[in-house]
Design a protein around this motif. Sequence first.
Motif, PDB file in Angstrom:
ATOM      1  N   LEU A   1     -14.451   5.725  -3.682  1.00  0.00           N
ATOM      2  CA  LEU A   1     -14.782   7.221  -3.456  1.00  0.00           C
ATOM      3  C   LEU A   1     -15.059   7.010  -1.845  1.00  0.00           C
ATOM      4  O   LEU A   1     -14.817   8.228  -1.185  1.00  0.00           O
ATOM      5  CB  LEU A   1     -15.991   7.799  -4.388  1.00  0.00           C
ATOM      6  CG  LEU A   1     -15.516   8.070  -5.590  1.00  0.00           C
ATOM      7  CD1 LEU A   1     -16.570   8.406  -6.500  1.00  0.00           C
ATOM      8  CD2 LEU A   1     -14.463   9.149  -5.578  1.00  0.00           C
ATOM      9  N   ALA A   2     -16.123   6.087  -1.436  1.00  0.00           N
ATOM     10  CA  ALA A   2     -16.547   5.979  -0.053  1.00  0.00           C
ATOM     11  C   ALA A   2     -15.307   5.816   0.671  1.00  0.00           C
ATOM     12  O   ALA A   2     -15.297   6.608   1.871  1.00  0.00           O
ATOM     13  CB  ALA A   2     -17.485   4.933   0.067  1.00  0.00           C
ATOM     14  N   TRP A   3     -14.261   5.006   0.642  1.00  0.00           N
ATOM     15  CA  TRP A   3     -13.362   4.747   1.037  1.00  0.00           C
ATOM     16  C   TRP A   3     -12.256   6.033   1.309  1.00  0.00           C
ATOM     17  O   TRP A   3     -11.901   6.394   2.479  1.00  0.00           O
ATOM     18  CB  TRP A   3     -12.439   3.700   0.641  1.00  0.00           C
ATOM     19  CG  TRP A   3     -11.087   3.582   1.027  1.00  0.00           C
ATOM     20  CD1 TRP A   3      -9.970   4.061   0.591  1.00  0.00           C
ATOM     21  CD2 TRP A   3     -10.496   2.744   2.320  1.00  0.00           C
ATOM     22  NE1 TRP A   3      -8.811   3.542   1.240  1.00  0.00           N
ATOM     23  CE2 TRP A   3      -9.250   2.692   2.486  1.00  0.00           C
ATOM     24  CE3 TRP A   3     -11.531   1.741   3.162  1.00  0.00           C
ATOM     25  CZ2 TRP A   3      -8.604   1.983   3.171  1.00  0.00           C
ATOM     26  CZ3 TRP A   3     -10.719   1.146   4.106  1.00  0.00           C
ATOM     27  CH2 TRP A   3      -9.117   1.156   4.183  1.00  0.00           C
TER      28      TRP A   3
ATOM     29  N   LEU B   1      -7.535   8.102   2.297  1.00  0.00           N
ATOM     30  CA  LEU B   1      -7.191   8.450   0.984  1.00  0.00           C
ATOM     31  C   LEU B   1      -5.620   8.559   1.021  1.00  0.00           C
ATOM     32  O   LEU B   1      -5.013   8.101   0.011  1.00  0.00           O
ATOM     33  CB  LEU B   1      -7.606   9.770   0.700  1.00  0.00           C
ATOM     34  CG  LEU B   1      -7.144  10.750  -0.486  1.00  0.00           C
ATOM     35  CD1 LEU B   1      -7.549   9.869  -1.993  1.00  0.00           C
ATOM     36  CD2 LEU B   1      -7.655  12.167  -0.446  1.00  0.00           C
ATOM     37  N   PHE B   2      -4.915   9.096   1.868  1.00  0.00           N
ATOM     38  CA  PHE B   2      -3.530   9.434   2.093  1.00  0.00           C
ATOM     39  C   PHE B   2      -2.705   7.942   1.875  1.00  0.00           C
ATOM     40  O   PHE B   2      -2.006   7.576   1.375  1.00  0.00           O
ATOM     41  CB  PHE B   2      -3.156   9.958   3.109  1.00  0.00           C
ATOM     42  CG  PHE B   2      -1.609  10.386   3.086  1.00  0.00           C
ATOM     43  CD1 PHE B   2      -1.047  11.302   2.673  1.00  0.00           C
ATOM     44  CD2 PHE B   2      -0.683   9.542   4.141  1.00  0.00           C
ATOM     45  CE1 PHE B   2       0.176  11.693   2.349  1.00  0.00           C
ATOM     46  CE2 PHE B   2       0.480  10.091   4.191  1.00  0.00           C
ATOM     47  CZ  PHE B   2       1.093  11.002   3.282  1.00  0.00           C
ATOM     48  N   VAL B   3      -3.315   6.883   2.666  1.00  0.00           N
ATOM     49  CA  VAL B   3      -2.687   5.467   2.935  1.00  0.00           C
ATOM     50  C   VAL B   3      -2.727   5.033   1.403  1.00  0.00           C
ATOM     51  O   VAL B   3      -1.680   4.449   0.819  1.00  0.00           O
ATOM     52  CB  VAL B   3      -3.649   4.837   4.061  1.00  0.00           C
ATOM     53  CG1 VAL B   3      -3.286   3.430   3.863  1.00  0.00           C
ATOM     54  CG2 VAL B   3      -3.310   5.191   5.276  1.00  0.00           C
ATOM     55  N   THR B   4      -4.135   5.062   0.763  1.00  0.00           N
ATOM     56  CA  THR B   4      -4.147   4.537  -0.654  1.00  0.00           C
ATOM     57  C   THR B   4      -3.144   5.074  -1.450  1.00  0.00           C
ATOM     58  O   THR B   4      -2.595   4.352  -2.216  1.00  0.00           O
ATOM     59  CB  THR B   4      -5.642   4.886  -0.857  1.00  0.00           C
ATOM     60  OG1 THR B   4      -6.711   4.612  -0.135  1.00  0.00           O
ATOM     61  CG2 THR B   4      -5.889   3.809  -2.321  1.00  0.00           C
ATOM     62  N   GLU B   5      -3.271   6.326  -1.361  1.00  0.00           N
ATOM     63  CA  GLU B   5      -2.279   6.928  -2.656  1.00  0.00           C
ATOM     64  C   GLU B   5      -0.774   6.543  -2.239  1.00  0.00           C
ATOM     65  O   GLU B   5       0.153   6.375  -3.296  1.00  0.00           O
ATOM     66  CB  GLU B   5      -2.262   8.472  -2.287  1.00  0.00           C
ATOM     67  CG  GLU B   5      -3.729   9.056  -2.703  1.00  0.00           C
ATOM     68  CD  GLU B   5      -3.803   9.367  -4.168  1.00  0.00           C
ATOM     69  OE1 GLU B   5      -2.791  10.000  -4.969  1.00  0.00           O
ATOM     70  OE2 GLU B   5      -4.820   8.966  -4.863  1.00  0.00           O
TER      71      GLU B   5
ATOM     72  N   LEU C   1       1.666   4.464  -4.595  1.00  0.00           N
ATOM     73  CA  LEU C   1       3.153   4.945  -5.059  1.00  0.00           C
ATOM     74  C   LEU C   1       4.107   4.162  -4.869  1.00  0.00           C
ATOM     75  O   LEU C   1       4.954   3.878  -5.675  1.00  0.00           O
ATOM     76  CB  LEU C   1       3.148   6.478  -4.532  1.00  0.00           C
ATOM     77  CG  LEU C   1       4.400   7.094  -5.039  1.00  0.00           C
ATOM     78  CD1 LEU C   1       4.761   7.356  -6.448  1.00  0.00           C
ATOM     79  CD2 LEU C   1       4.510   8.715  -4.210  1.00  0.00           C
ATOM     80  N   ALA C   2       4.182   3.832  -3.382  1.00  0.00           N
ATOM     81  CA  ALA C   2       5.306   2.959  -3.006  1.00  0.00           C
ATOM     82  C   ALA C   2       5.472   1.772  -3.870  1.00  0.00           C
ATOM     83  O   ALA C   2       6.435   1.232  -4.382  1.00  0.00           O
ATOM     84  CB  ALA C   2       5.124   2.380  -1.793  1.00  0.00           C
ATOM     85  N   MET C   3       4.095   0.939  -4.165  1.00  0.00           N
ATOM     86  CA  MET C   3       4.172  -0.292  -4.945  1.00  0.00           C
ATOM     87  C   MET C   3       4.630   0.142  -6.613  1.00  0.00           C
ATOM     88  O   MET C   3       5.209  -0.660  -7.126  1.00  0.00           O
ATOM     89  CB  MET C   3       2.764  -0.880  -4.976  1.00  0.00           C
ATOM     90  CG  MET C   3       2.347  -1.412  -3.717  1.00  0.00           C
ATOM     91  SD  MET C   3       3.543  -2.413  -2.938  1.00  0.00           S
ATOM     92  CE  MET C   3       3.371  -4.103  -3.713  1.00  0.00           C
ATOM     93  N   ALA C   4       4.253   1.414  -7.083  1.00  0.00           N
ATOM     94  CA  ALA C   4       4.756   1.683  -8.438  1.00  0.00           C
ATOM     95  C   ALA C   4       6.542   1.881  -8.463  1.00  0.00           C
ATOM     96  O   ALA C   4       6.998   1.338  -9.312  1.00  0.00           O
ATOM     97  CB  ALA C   4       4.006   2.843  -8.872  1.00  0.00           C
ATOM     98  N   VAL C   5       6.848   2.361  -7.298  1.00  0.00           N
ATOM     99  CA  VAL C   5       8.362   2.420  -7.233  1.00  0.00           C
ATOM    100  C   VAL C   5       9.020   0.853  -7.258  1.00  0.00           C
ATOM    101  O   VAL C   5       9.950   0.850  -7.646  1.00  0.00           O
ATOM    102  CB  VAL C   5       8.567   3.364  -6.104  1.00  0.00           C
ATOM    103  CG1 VAL C   5      10.259   3.488  -5.729  1.00  0.00           C
ATOM    104  CG2 VAL C   5       8.190   4.753  -6.013  1.00  0.00           C
ATOM    105  N   ILE C   6       8.418   0.293  -6.445  1.00  0.00           N
ATOM    106  CA  ILE C   6       8.946  -1.052  -6.381  1.00  0.00           C
ATOM    107  C   ILE C   6       8.818  -2.021  -7.763  1.00  0.00           C
ATOM    108  O   ILE C   6       9.606  -2.498  -7.993  1.00  0.00           O
ATOM    109  CB  ILE C   6       7.997  -1.902  -5.457  1.00  0.00           C
ATOM    110  CG1 ILE C   6       8.489  -1.552  -3.827  1.00  0.00           C
ATOM    111  CG2 ILE C   6       8.299  -3.507  -5.482  1.00  0.00           C
ATOM    112  CD1 ILE C   6       7.604  -2.061  -2.690  1.00  0.00           C
TER     113      ILE C   6
END
Length: 229
Positions: free
Chosen positions: A75-77, A84-88, A92-97
């Motif tokens: 949450l702090a990150w 937040l955007f970079v994490t999301e 998502l990119a790793m899930a697509v991979i």
Amino acid sequence: MSDTLLFGVLPYVAMGIFLIVTIQRYRQRTFTYSSLSSQFLENKKHFWGSVPFHYGVLFVLFLHLAGLFIPDAILAWNAEPTRLFVTEATGLAMAVITLVGLANIVLRRLQVRKARTVTTLSDWVIYGLLAVQVITGIGVAVFHGWGSSWFATSLTPWLWSLVKLDPQLGYVAALPWMVKLHIVNAWLVIGFFPFTRLVHVLVVPNPYLWRRTQVVVWNYDRKKARSAD
Ligand code: HEM
């Protein structure tokens, strides 16, 4: 009622089966504790399935575990929108991979005769469950964004309430159906896990990382042997 069964009972049934059968299988059928790799039967298509799938799934699993064990740090990150955007986006990119890898794993097992021959019913069931898991995960990321933050505030307390044997269903009751499907299917994966080749996750041969390398010498023409499909 169905929420009670799915989020208050199913997790315990799945964990019970997981614990009892993984231990029983390890003790009684130790030599089946393996990924039962089919890499030697066919290597090219195998690469484009197994490699992206493993990088993707390990990264995504790591994110889930971070949400479970260090929710405050997550949450702090995420408090800074760019992070937040970079994490999301990375998740998502790793899930697509992961999905691309899984699709290639399944296609290979359908297309390569030798691989198909060594594929069992439990393989098909777990590939189906993993497909549902990854597809609903991508659906959650796309349609119910900022999951890395709401996981920490909704799912982490619910998961810890399960550990304390005091399920707090209020945390999950109002979640969208796609998130609920993703959670329920995760318990099905966990419950079915000990009956599949996924048990290899529990016996990762870590010493391979530091042991001396081995040289494999082929005493037949690999191309010829593999061209038979
Ligand atoms: C550090 C963790 C892991 C290691 C070292 C590892 C290693 C391996 C190895 C050596 C194989 C056999 C080669 C192959 O057929 O690809 C394999 C296969 C496989 N692994 Fe993993 N694995 C890990 C984690 C996972 C996880 C977390 C999952 C899923 C949740 C997973 C799912 C699979 C599947 C489905 C196969 C069979 C692929 C096929 O059909 O050919 N693995 N893994």
